[in-house]
Motif scaffolding. Structure first.
Motif, PDB file in Angstrom:
ATOM      1  N   VAL A 181       0.867  -1.180   0.000  1.00  0.00           N
ATOM      2  CA  VAL A 181       0.000   0.000   0.000  1.00  0.00           C
ATOM      3  C   VAL A 181       0.904   1.231   0.000  1.00  0.00           C
ATOM      4  N   PRO A 182       0.996   1.974  -1.110  1.00  0.00           N
ATOM      5  CA  PRO A 182       1.978   3.059  -1.252  1.00  0.00           C
ATOM      6  C   PRO A 182       1.898   4.134  -0.177  1.00  0.00           C
ATOM      7  N   ASN A 183       0.697   4.578   0.161  1.00  0.00           N
ATOM      8  CA  ASN A 183       0.578   5.709   1.075  1.00  0.00           C
ATOM      9  C   ASN A 183       0.400   5.296   2.528  1.00  0.00           C
ATOM     10  N   GLU A 184       0.531   4.011   2.784  1.00  0.00           N
ATOM     11  CA  GLU A 184       0.382   3.511   4.147  1.00  0.00           C
ATOM     12  C   GLU A 184       1.569   3.973   5.001  1.00  0.00           C
ATOM     13  N   SER A 185       1.290   4.380   6.226  1.00  0.00           N
ATOM     14  CA  SER A 185       2.382   4.823   7.097  1.00  0.00           C
ATOM     15  C   SER A 185       3.269   3.638   7.455  1.00  0.00           C
ATOM     16  N   GLU A 356       5.213  -0.163  -8.029  1.00  0.00           N
ATOM     17  CA  GLU A 356       4.967  -0.411  -9.452  1.00  0.00           C
ATOM     18  C   GLU A 356       4.582  -1.853  -9.740  1.00  0.00           C
ATOM     19  N   HIS A 357       5.151  -2.795  -8.974  1.00  0.00           N
ATOM     20  CA  HIS A 357       4.999  -4.211  -9.322  1.00  0.00           C
ATOM     21  C   HIS A 357       4.160  -5.029  -8.346  1.00  0.00           C
ATOM     22  N   PHE A 358       4.036  -4.581  -7.100  1.00  0.00           N
ATOM     23  CA  PHE A 358       3.408  -5.424  -6.090  1.00  0.00           C
ATOM     24  C   PHE A 358       2.358  -4.684  -5.262  1.00  0.00           C
TER      25      PHE A 358
END
Length: 376
Positions: A181-185, A356-358
């Protein structure tokens, strides 16, 4: 269950409105089943843990087929289940009769090649009745399924070849175990001053614990104060193995168990993740969850070639090192690669690659496509 399927299923519930029920045949005790039920219920996922019969594989199989399958059938009817998604051939064996009922859609989760894994690592003969029986059943599932899920592009190619004439290869979807999750802290931790490697996962023969310890031993020639952290539920097995085969490393290796929710925090305390799998035919179909977890925590990775799609994904990345543990090591080259990593913080680069990939969003989208395939 908690770190892979729960996040993906919750995202599918949240974004697309699915309702998920998980039935798991498990050797876990009642307390562990209760804990898992509570964790999944908190994510809106229904869970039923069915204890397996451990004393006899044959009795366990008969119990599952003739008693537990009836329980699953009643459960599906009671809860209005529309799609049945067995993972691998054992699960299909239990629910086969249910899958033949046209009111249910079968989505086959070909999670690697577990039947071939038993040939590669558990001594199952391809000439045995058991192998032939389950292989025939596996091919039945290929054709009966409205869609299929696998973990690597190589697995999709093998499945398409096994499907032979008339098989719809477009119904096979590659989903690589991404839950990032990109924006997860992310946990704010301080890494130890001394170089720390980490391994998270099981300790079966295919995971090459001895080769990982040997690699760590070589690394210590350049980094004498280096530490190796092993996160596993098989603590006693790990400690016994180290005591017997690498006693000189006992003071440098920490073996511990942590709850699923704490894994990312423990990984973030290390500098490098390590993942070895014994190369074999069955390993072409696996996407190691631990590699995704390492990358999601911003860790560079040491891995071995010939496993799933890792060579294609990681082969050109500066933050990854392909190391064949079956060949002679280059201590100087290994040391230089690690020194270069430590001189420059690559966490942002690694995390961007993981995004990008996961990403979890990407995995959920692919699951949605697989679940909707053939519905127009």
């Amino acid at each position: 269950m908690e770190n892979l399927f729960a996040p993906i299923f919750f995202k599918l519930i949240e974004r697309y409105g699915y309702e998920f029920h998980i039935i798991q045949f498990t050797s876990a005790n009642k307390e562990r089943i209760k804990q898992r039920n509570e964790v999944l219920a908190s994510r809106g996922i229904h869970y039923l843990g069915i204890p397996t019969f451990q004393k006899s594989a044959l009795v366990g199989m008969l119990k599952a087929k003739f008693l537990d399958s009836f329980r699953v059938k009643k459960y599906a009817e009671r809860h209005g289940i529309e799609v049945i998604m067995p993972r691998a051939v054992n699960a299909y064996f239990i629910v086969k009769a249910l899958c033949q009922n046209q009111k249910y859609r079968l989505v086959w989760d070909a999670d690697g090649f577990p039947l071939e894994e038993r040939v590669d690592f558990a001594g199952l003969s391809k000439e045995s009745w058991r192998y032939k029986y389950y292989k025939r059943m596996e091919h039945q599932a290929y054709y009966q399924a409205v869609s299929m899920i696998c973990r690597t592009q190589k697995a999709k190619e093998i499945i398409a070849q096994n499907g032979r004439v008339g098989f719809d290869k477009d119904k096979v979807f590659v989903i690589n175990n991404g839950t990032f999750v990109p924006n997860e802290s992310h946990p704010s931790v301080i890494k130890p001053k001394q170089l720390t490697l980490v391994y998270a996962g099981s300790l079966g023969p295919q995971y090459m614990l001895g080769e990982m310890l040997e690699t760590f031993q070589i690394i210590k020639k350049t980094f004498p104060n280096a530490l190796f952290k092993i996160l596993t539920f098989q603590n006693e097995q790990a400690r016994d193995y180290i005591q017997q085969h690498y006693p000189d490393l006992l003071s440098s290796v920490e073996v511990k168990s942590v709850p699923a929710a704490k894994v990312k925090e423990e990984l973030a305390k290390a500098h490098i993740g390590i993942s070895f799998r014994k190369p074999s035919f069955s390993m072409r179909g696996v996407a190691p969850i631990k590699v995704v977890e390492y990358l999601s925590a911003g860790l560079p990775v040491i891995y071995n070639p010939g496993i799933g799609d890792l060579d294609e994904l990681l082969g050109t990345q500066e933050f990854s090192l392909s190391l064949d543990p079956m060949k002679a090591k280059d201590p100087e080259g290994l040391g230089l690669w690690i020194k270069k990593l430590l001189d420059q913080d690559r966490r942002d680069q690694v995390v961007k690659f993981a995004e990008e990939h996961f990403s979890l969003e990407r995995s959920a989208s692919k699951y949605h496509q697989a679940l909707q395939y053939g519905e127009g």
